[in-house]
Design an enzyme around this catalytic site. Structure first.
Site, PDB file in Angstrom:
ATOM      1  N   CYS A  33      26.960  72.231 -63.195  1.00  0.00           N
ATOM      2  CA  CYS A  33      27.574  71.381 -62.099  1.00  0.00           C
ATOM      3  C   CYS A  33      27.782  72.533 -60.970  1.00  0.00           C
ATOM      4  CB  CYS A  33      28.892  70.835 -62.842  1.00  0.00           C
ATOM      5  SG  CYS A  33      29.980  71.992 -63.331  1.00  0.00           S
ATOM      6  N   ASP A  35      30.437  74.752 -61.002  1.00  0.00           N
ATOM      7  CA  ASP A  35      31.812  74.876 -61.066  1.00  0.00           C
ATOM      8  C   ASP A  35      31.934  76.490 -61.465  1.00  0.00           C
ATOM      9  OD1 ASP A  35      32.476  72.498 -60.257  1.00  0.00           O
ATOM     10  OD2 ASP A  35      32.887  71.883 -62.286  1.00  0.00           O
ATOM     11  N   CYS A  58      36.237  70.911 -63.062  1.00  0.00           N
ATOM     12  CA  CYS A  58      36.771  69.457 -63.262  1.00  0.00           C
ATOM     13  C   CYS A  58      38.023  69.533 -64.201  1.00  0.00           C
ATOM     14  CB  CYS A  58      35.716  68.819 -63.956  1.00  0.00           C
ATOM     15  SG  CYS A  58      35.305  69.172 -65.447  1.00  0.00           S
ATOM     16  N   CYS A 102      31.678  71.764 -70.090  1.00  0.00           N
ATOM     17  CA  CYS A 102      32.638  72.326 -69.283  1.00  0.00           C
ATOM     18  C   CYS A 102      33.593  73.383 -70.151  1.00  0.00           C
ATOM     19  CB  CYS A 102      33.821  71.163 -68.815  1.00  0.00           C
ATOM     20  SG  CYS A 102      32.923  69.880 -68.195  1.00  0.00           S
TER      21      CYS A 102
HETATM   22 FE1  FES Z   1      31.917  71.371 -64.017  1.00  0.00          FE
HETATM   23 FE2  FES Z   1      33.097  70.319 -65.973  1.00  0.00          FE
HETATM   24  S1  FES Z   1      32.069  69.097 -64.405  1.00  0.00           S
HETATM   25  S2  FES Z   1      32.839  72.255 -65.616  1.00  0.00           S
END
Ligand code: FES
Length: 130
Positions: A33, A35, A58, A102
């Site tokens: 993602c 992140d 998230c 995640c």
């Molecule tokens: Fe990126 Fe959860 S969607 S860490």
């Protein structure tokens, strides 16, 4: 969809922020993602004395990081290395399947922070070396 524990850690995350004079810092990105997660640790006598995290992630990433810091605090470095993605998710009462990735962020960032500490310690030749 989320357990009460996940919601609790998401709404009231523990150990957020930075440790400016951290002994080890680990930053990892989640390829799924994009992140990001950073974990800071203070180490004393081979134990994680203090730990904080910062994330651009998230809600599940926030909850898993919060839980990871709680699990790691006070643990020896070896014990903390045994905290896995799966054990973090389990401690939270499970995560939805699509959110399992995640939990990788927090566990990986914790391990990276410990590796960073070991690297720095090697260079310093400190007596804290493990
Ligand atoms: Fe990126 Fe959860 S969607 S860490």
């Amino acid at each position: 969809m989320y357990s009460d524990k996940v919601m609790d850690h998401f709404r009231n995350p523990r150990n957020t922020g930075e440790i400016p004079d951290a002994d080890g810092v680990g930053t990892v990105g989640n390829p799924t993602c994009g992140d990001l997660m950073t974990i800071y640790i203070k180490v004393k006598e081979n134990r994680i004395e203090d730990i904080k995290f910062k994330t651009f992630g998230c809600g599940a990433a926030i909850a898993t990081s919060s839980m990871t810091t709680e699990l790691a605090k006070g643990k020896t470095l070896e014990e903390a290395m045994n905290i896995t993605r799966a054990s973090v998710a389990e401690s939270l009462g499970g995560l939805p399947k699509v959110k399992m990735h995640c939990s990788n962020l927090a566990a990986d960032a914790l391990h990276a922070a410990i590796e960073d500490y070991k690297e720095k310690n090697k260079k310093r030749g400190s007596k804290n070396e493990i």
